[in-house]
Design an enzyme around this catalytic site. Structure first.
Site, PDB file in Angstrom:
ATOM      1  N   VAL A  62       0.831  -1.200   0.000  1.00 50.69           N
ATOM      2  CA  VAL A  62       0.000   0.000   0.000  1.00 50.69           C
ATOM      3  C   VAL A  62       0.874   1.261   0.000  1.00 50.69           C
ATOM      4  CG1 VAL A  62      -1.805   1.271   1.240  1.00 50.69           C
ATOM      5  CG2 VAL A  62      -1.912  -1.223   1.072  1.00 50.69           C
ATOM      6  N   GLY A  65       2.062   1.730  -3.498  1.00 46.38           N
ATOM      7  CA  GLY A  65       0.952   2.211  -4.314  1.00 46.38           C
ATOM      8  C   GLY A  65       0.590   3.648  -4.018  1.00 46.38           C
ATOM      9  N   GLU A  66       0.498   3.997  -2.744  1.00 45.82           N
ATOM     10  CA  GLU A  66       0.123   5.365  -2.385  1.00 45.82           C
ATOM     11  C   GLU A  66       1.202   6.365  -2.783  1.00 45.82           C
ATOM     12  OE1 GLU A  66      -1.679   8.084   1.212  1.00 45.82           O
ATOM     13  OE2 GLU A  66      -1.585   5.919   1.455  1.00 45.82           O
ATOM     14  N   SER A  67       2.455   5.981  -2.687  1.00 47.54           N
ATOM     15  CA  SER A  67       3.537   6.873  -3.104  1.00 47.54           C
ATOM     16  C   SER A  67       3.407   7.208  -4.585  1.00 47.54           C
ATOM     17  CB  SER A  67       4.895   6.222  -2.821  1.00 47.54           C
ATOM     18  OG  SER A  67       5.055   6.006  -1.431  1.00 47.54           O
TER      19      SER A  67
END
Length: 142
Positions: A62, A65-67
């Site tokens: 996550v 992905g969030e980065s």
């Protein structure tokens, strides 16, 4: 060297260079390979990011992905604007215990106030490990 879009604001380039993408991505060993609003790629080592039974931690998927979703949204927002994550979800479909994982981020929708991206995380053999979807709200700086 990270590949960046030619029209990227100098302010965002400086922030990315100074921070390495932020404290947490830097601590996790994330390496940004290509960054744009529509398509971005980064990789992360499994070693140092495993949970207690030796698998890559689901939260590490996550974070990768969030980065990618956050930076891609910030690029889309443009100068004088910023992106704030408002929703993220992840589906983990396979585990990994060693090597590197690669996140490939593609835009789903790039609007004036919202940007949504899908990030597919794969192992060294190209097997899909996780699918992350993130939506960012785009705001004007005050």
């Amino acid at each position: 060297m990270t590949k960046l879009p030619p029209d990227l604001s100098p302010e965002l380039i400086a922030r990315l260079a100074d921070s390495g993408g932020g404290e947490l991505p830097r601590r996790m060993g994330i390496e940004f390979i290509e960054l744009s609003a529509e398509y971005s790629v980064a990789r992360m080592p499994v070693e140092g990011n495993r949970q207690v039974v030796g698998l890559l931690h689901g939260g590490a998927h996550v974070v990768l992905g969030e980065s990618l979703g956050s930076i891609s949204s910030a690029i889309h927002a443009g100068p004088g604007r910023y992106a704030v994550g408002i929703e993220i979800n992840a589906t983990h479909s396979r585990s990994v215990t060693e090597g590197w994982v690669t996140g490939t981020c593609r835009s789903i929708s790039l609007g004036r106030t919202l940007a949504t991206h899908e990030i597919v995380i794969t192992d060294d053999d190209g097997n899909r490990l996780s699918t992350v979807r993130m939506t960012n709200m785009l705001r004007d700086q005050r």
